[in-house]
Structure formats: C-alpha cells, structure tokens
Design a protein around this motif. Sequence first.
Motif, short mmCIF file in Angstrom:
data_model
loop_
_atom_site.label_atom_id
_atom_site.label_comp_id
_atom_site.label_asym_id
_atom_site.label_seq_id
_atom_site.Cartn_x
_atom_site.Cartn_y
_atom_site.Cartn_z
N LEU A 157 0.86 -1.20 0.00
CA LEU A 157 0.00 0.00 0.00
C LEU A 157 0.88 1.24 0.00
O LEU A 157 1.95 1.25 0.61
N VAL A 158 0.45 2.30 -0.66
CA VAL A 158 1.25 3.52 -0.65
C VAL A 158 0.54 4.60 0.16
O VAL A 158 -0.68 4.59 0.31
N CYS A 159 1.35 5.52 0.68
CA CYS A 159 0.76 6.63 1.44
C CYS A 159 1.21 7.97 0.87
O CYS A 159 0.81 9.01 1.35
N VAL A 160 2.10 7.94 -0.14
CA VAL A 160 2.58 9.19 -0.74
C VAL A 160 2.41 9.10 -2.25
O VAL A 160 2.74 8.08 -2.85
N GLU A 161 1.89 10.16 -2.82
CA GLU A 161 1.81 10.18 -4.28
C GLU A 161 2.20 11.56 -4.77
O GLU A 161 1.94 12.56 -4.09
N VAL A 214 3.58 16.91 -3.51
CA VAL A 214 3.27 15.51 -3.15
C VAL A 214 2.11 15.52 -2.17
O VAL A 214 1.87 16.50 -1.47
N GLN A 215 1.46 14.40 -2.11
CA GLN A 215 0.32 14.29 -1.19
C GLN A 215 0.51 13.09 -0.28
O GLN A 215 0.84 12.00 -0.75
N GLU A 252 -5.86 14.12 3.87
CA GLU A 252 -4.66 14.12 3.03
C GLU A 252 -3.95 15.47 3.21
O GLU A 252 -4.60 16.49 3.38
N ILE A 253 -2.63 15.43 3.17
CA ILE A 253 -1.87 16.69 3.30
C ILE A 253 -0.98 16.84 2.07
O ILE A 253 -0.34 15.88 1.65
N GLN A 254 -0.95 18.06 1.55
CA GLN A 254 -0.10 18.33 0.39
C GLN A 254 1.14 19.09 0.84
O GLN A 254 1.04 19.96 1.70
N TYR A 255 2.24 18.75 0.27
CA TYR A 255 3.50 19.45 0.56
C TYR A 255 4.10 19.91 -0.76
O TYR A 255 4.11 19.16 -1.75
N THR A 256 4.61 21.14 -0.72
CA THR A 256 5.20 21.68 -1.93
C THR A 256 6.71 21.78 -1.75
O THR A 256 7.18 22.27 -0.72
N PHE A 257 7.42 21.34 -2.74
CA PHE A 257 8.89 21.41 -2.71
C PHE A 257 9.38 22.06 -4.00
O PHE A 257 8.60 22.29 -4.93
N ALA A 316 3.07 2.45 2.87
CA ALA A 316 2.11 2.93 3.86
C ALA A 316 2.59 2.73 5.30
O ALA A 316 2.27 3.52 6.19
N GLY A 317 3.39 1.69 5.51
CA GLY A 317 3.88 1.41 6.86
C GLY A 317 4.73 2.52 7.44
O GLY A 317 4.88 2.65 8.65
N ASP A 318 5.31 3.34 6.56
CA ASP A 318 6.20 4.41 7.03
C ASP A 318 5.47 5.75 7.18
O ASP A 318 6.10 6.79 7.36
N TYR A 319 4.15 5.71 7.10
CA TYR A 319 3.41 6.97 7.04
C TYR A 319 3.74 7.93 8.19
O TYR A 319 4.09 9.09 7.97
#
Length: 790
Positions: free
Chosen positions: A21-25, A32-33, A49-54, A394-397
């Motif tokens: 399972l993924v937790c980042v896209e 990224v979300q 969901e949280i969005q981060y801008t880089f 997902a385990g590292d969320y």
Amino acid sequence: MVKDPVEVYCRLRPLENRNDLVCVESLSNTMVQLVPPGGSLAHKYNSKEIQYTFRFVFDENTSQKSLFETVALPLVADLLGGKNGLLFTYGITSSGKTYTMTGTPQDGGILPRSLDVIFNSIRVLQAHRYVFKSDKMNGFDVQTIAEAMVEQSAEVPVTPKTPRAKRRDFELEWAERIQEETVISNIDQDSVYSVFVSYVEIYNNYIYDLLEDAPIDPIKPKPPQSKILREDSNRDMYVFGVTELEVKSSDEAFEAFYKGQQRRRVAHTALNTESSRSHSVFTIRLVQGPLDPQGAEVLQDKSQIRVSQLSLVDLAGSERTGRTRNTGDRLREAGNINASLMALRTCIEILRENQTQGTNKMVPYRETKLTNLFKRFFEGEGKVRMIVCVNPCAGDYDETLHVMRFAEMTQEVMISRATPIPSTPVSLGLRVGRGNLYREAVRKAKEEGGNLQELLAPGVYSLGAPFPDLMMFDDEASFECLIQFLIARKSRREVLLNDLASKQNTFRNQIIEVEKESLSMKQEIHILKMELETRRQQVRSLENKLSSTEHTTEILRQKVGQYERSKQTLEYELGEKEMLLNQGEQEKQKICVQMEDRLISERERMRKIMERRLAEKQAELEAKMCLTGEKIQQLREILNSQEDWEFLVGEGLGPRQLSSKSEPRLSCGPKATPVGSRSRNTPAMTSSHSDTKLNVEQTSTPSRSMAVANPRHKRSQSSGGEKWIDHRPPGSLEYGTVLQPVMKKKKSVSKLKAKDVTGKDAARYVLTHQEQDMDGEVETKLYKVFKKLF
Ligand SMILES: Nc1ncnc2c1ncn2[C@@H]1O[C@H](COP(=O)(O)OP(=O)(O)OP(=O)(O)O)[C@@H](O)[C@H]1O
C-alpha cells in the motif's frame, strides 16, 4: 545581502513490493500528497490528506542523472566558481538516501557524478601536486612547482596494509562504473586548481576520520580515535587534524571515498554497530590560485588563494526509537541520532524564527557535532540544498509525516547568496588569457619545437600587424606602403623600447625595493619563525590539555547520562512503590472501616446476647435463691422440730450444736415439711444414697423436704492425665450409694491437696456434688475443671 531559501527536493523511491500500500503520491513536479493509511496515528485521529510543496518532486522513475543535473550540478558549478555548498539527504531508514548519494556502479549517485564533473572541468587546469599544501588550520599555503616536486620526491611512499586486495575490491565493484560526462566550461582559465577530499562520519556524536590510515584490528578492535572541531581564522568550523587527500582524478577521489566506506563497514562490523546509524560527511575542497603574469606558474601569494567547499552529507535514518524497538546500545545510538537530528531541527527552527520574525535568538549549533559542522553553511554564504528521500510504503506513514513537516519548515530558512568573485585578480594587473597562451606555447614547443620564451613573447609584446603581403614591383605605391608600414613599425618599436626601458627601470627599482624588503622581511620572518615555534609549542601543550579536558568532559558527560538514566529508573520505581503503598494504605483504611463496622455490630450483638443471658441468669439465680430460701426454711423447720433434735442427740450430736430457734420462713417456695419419722428411719449422716432415695420417696412433698444429707456431697473426683482423683470423706461408704461416672485410671483422694490438681499427672479434676432436686431425687453434679485454669 541577497538571500535565497534552502532548496528542498523530494525524491520518492520505488516500492520494494509492487503490491504494498502507498501513502505518498506525487501530484505534480512540485507537489506531493500524503494519504493517511488505515492503522496510522493520523488515520486514528481522522486526519485528511496533506499536500506538501517542494522545489521539485522526483517520482519513482526519476533517473540518477536527471536528479544530479537538477540538484547537484549547480552546486558543482558554484564550487568551481569559488562558492560553498552543502547538500544533504534526509529521510527514514531505507528511504533511498545512500542510493541517492552514492548510487550503484552502473548508475552512480550524486557523489561520483560530482567528482566526474569537477575533474572533467579542470582537466588541463590542475595544479601540480603539492603546489597547494594544507596549513593544518583549514587554510592552504602555496609553493612553486620546483618546491612541490622536491617535496613529492622526498615523500616516502606509504605502503598500505592491503593495497592490492582493496584495489581489487574497488576494481571489481566500481572500476567499470559509468562516468558522468558533463563539463562546466565557464571556469577561470587563468587559474590552476587542486582538489582535496576528506571523509568523516559522526557516530554517537563523535567524529571519526574515515581516510586516516590507522589499521583496524578486526579480532580485537579498538574504538577509533575521534576528532574534534575547531574554528579557523574566518570563524568557520572544521575537523581538526582530519586527513585531506589531494586527488588528481575522479577515480582517485572515488577510490578514497570507497576506501572510507570500507573502513566504516569494517569498523562497524567489528564493533557490532550499524553504519547506517551514523551521519557521513564527504567534503570536496577546491583550491584555486591565479597564474603568474607568464601564465606558467601559480602566483606565489597565499592571499590570492581561493578555497571553496562542497559537503555531501548522508544523514542517518530519522526514524524514532519507539518504532524500531531498540534497546541498549542501539537505543543510545538512536538517541544520539535523534538528538543530532533534533538539534538540526531546532537550529533550523530558530534560524527561521530569527529571519522571519526579526528575533535574535541564539542558534544552538554547538549542541551537536553535526549542527556545529553545518554552522558555516547556514551562517555563511553559498547554497544549501536538501533532498528528502521518501519511501511511499504505507507502513512508514507516521515517520514520513515528520520528515515532510521538517522539510517544509527547512524551506523557509534563508541563506546568504555567495558574492560573485572576479575571475582574475585585475588589481594585480594580470592579463586575461595568459593561461591559455602559456599552454598553447608549451604545446607548440612540444609538438613543433622552438624556444618557449620566444613562443611566449608575442603574447607579451607585439610590434603590430604582420608584414603586408606585397609584391615587389617597381611601383611607387608598393614602396610607399612598405615605407609607411616600416615607419609605423619603427615608431611602435621605439615606443616599445621606451616602454621596455622604463619597465626595466621600474622593474630594476622594484627589484631593489623588493630586495630591501626581502632582507628586512627575512629578518622579520626569522623573528616570526621563532615566535611561531614558541606559539606552536604553546598550542601543542594547549591542545594536549584541551584533548585531555575534552576526554574528561566526555567521560563526565557519559557518567551524567548514566546517572540520569539510573535516576529516572529509580524515580520510576519509587513512583511505582509509592503507588503500591498508597493502594495498600487505602486498602488498609477500607479494611479498618469494615472491621470497625463489624466490631460495632459484633459488640451490639454480643451485648444483646449477654443481656439476654444475664436476664436468664438473673432469673435462674432468683429461682435458685428462692429454692435456697425454701431449703433454709425447711432446715429451720427441721431444726425447730423437737423430735428430730432428740433423734440427733441420740445419735451423738450435742443439743448445743443443733439448738436453734424458730427461724422465720423464707417467702419463696412451697412451705417446707419436717422430715419427721422419715428421718428417724434414716441412719444418721452416713446413710447411703439408696436410703436417702428411699426417704425421699417416702416424703409426701419431696421438693419441700430437707435435702438428703449425703456425706458424699463433699466428695470430689479429680484426674490428672489418665488418672482420676476421687476426693471422698474418710471411711467407707456403702457400695452403690453414690452415682459417679466410670472413669478409667482414676485416682481418688479423701482430702484434696494442691499437688493433686497441679501435679503434672493430674490434668483434670472432677468434683462430685449431690443434692436433692425439686422432685426429691438425688441429683449428682460433676464439675470438671481443667488444669489450665489452675
Ligand atoms: N530511487 C531508487 N531506485 C531504486 N532503488 C532504490 C531507490 N531508492 C532506494 N533504493 C533501494 O532501496 C534500498 C534502501 O536504500 P538506501 O540504502 O539508499 O536507504 P537509506 O535511506 O540510505 O537507508 P539507511 O538510512 O539505512 O542508510 C537499497 O537497496 C536501494 O538500492
């Protein structure tokens, strides 16, 4: 001063298992979300969901080359332009930090590619080995090629312990690596360059030199000697005494890095630690010196040397201790990693606060070795870039969320932009392009033959354009043209000669001046050298003191740590014990209250029972008293009866003994009747029980008659152990007149003595008492007493 923000890039690594399972896209090139998966803390608290801008987001398919070109290439260009840079990877374990930094032989990471680009760019501009020499105080000295060659030839070749084996390893693993071919062309061609590399790791807040040639004994490993940080004359922090290797090719530099990694691995295996739990810092220093006017050698002026630095840092995994369930040393390691990453975080937070809110808080760089090393980049000029490595699993969320927050915050820190440096020290009157001229002349001299000085001369002085291409005809025009050319040439020659003469003159004067200066300088140098020597000695002794103090401090720090840990344990235990004590106290109080209640109710119950018994006893006593009164009355009546007296006198009892006056009857009980004739038939005091019974039976109202005078009423029985004591009056009684229990091993006595009842054989004592009851029957009472009561 212009400032730029710390540039943060995000790299997502491919999943280990496609079905995970993924937790980042990644939503775009810059966004990224994070999606909280079921089971994470965030999901528990209904986070969205949280969005981060880089600055840039590299997805799973990004190649090492494209990442290098976007992130690291500008830093390499800056390095070649004399500017500092810091690039670090940050993320949790297994998120791809090392992969990004080092890569694989087939697909190199940032580090080998940076080295390739540096050497591709300075290839012909490299200084002779040892022209630049470390001054051991984070600076460099410069010397002539001749001096450098002497030093090189005097150098004793160091034989490494296992050079071949190591080289073989390296060759097997990395020799076939694919090199980066990019070249940075706009670098100063009138300078020469040398590259120095150093490689250290920070483990448990100690700095270890990974390029130091101290042997590691894998059988009985000793902890390697740690290094300390110092401040140089520009107030920049540097690792004091660190090995800095001068490298002449990217392969040589990468081999040094590889060697450092091997040492790191061996040391960690021998000491049973994990290399990924340490921060590694690979530093490339580029030393650059301008060429002299001829373009042949580097200008012998230390103040003109420019040193720029690029530090590539692979930070340890940022996961928290709770998740990894570390214990013992691992816990300490993790604590130290977290401490240094936390300190980095704190520094960045305060730096950002100072910059955005205008506060002037002290940034705690000194807290850890890592932050202390980073200080020069955050406080100085240059670029700082960070790559956040993310495992989308997902385990590292929960951990990834922390990483993202830190990364987002870091972007707000501003770093001063490096001041542009003029490519050639114009103030020195050096001509641009001298380097190329010199190199061209050298090439020609080599390939075509000829004098180097002559080849160089046109570059320095020129009489003008070459001879015009004229056909010598007898025409005026051609001669005129030639004459004009020669006149111009002559006048130019005269100018040049004058210029030369004046320059020679000036030069001579300068030489004289320089000579004088040099003389006085030599004297001064001599004095300074002596002073320097004294100072060096002082420094050495201070260094020794410092390192011993640091050692002591470290020991004390460790002890304090231990004490604090044991204090915490003890406090925890104390807390638990106090809690137990309180629980016990509460329990006790509860029991006390219960017992008191029970006591009160028991008392009340006993009181009622006792009152009832008392009433019963009183009633019984009253009845007895009535009976006794009646008996006394009967006795009186008997005593008052004349006949009886006579009979008794006849039997030997004195009338005085028995004389009595008529006594008033007792009020209670039926009226007593004297025994009269019945008594006459009764044989005196020794009459048997059967007789007594007979007499009683003859009595019409037996209850009211006098009690049968049974001599046995005094008789008692006692027993001790298995023996019974029969206490009876002297003389034998008629057999069968007394009712007595059958007791085995009895012992009868006529007179009871203390020893009969207190002796060790007499444990029990029985008193037999007989009297007439209400019905006139003989009532026998046995009173048993146990020895305990005596
Ligand atoms: N972008 C990527 N593409 C392919 N493989 C990757 C990528 N990133 C990481 N990996 C693989 O994932 C594994 C773990 O990566 P790596 O060792 O770089 O993690 P790390 O963050 O440095 O871990 P640690 O903190 O423990 O040192 C390696 O086998 C590496 O080859």
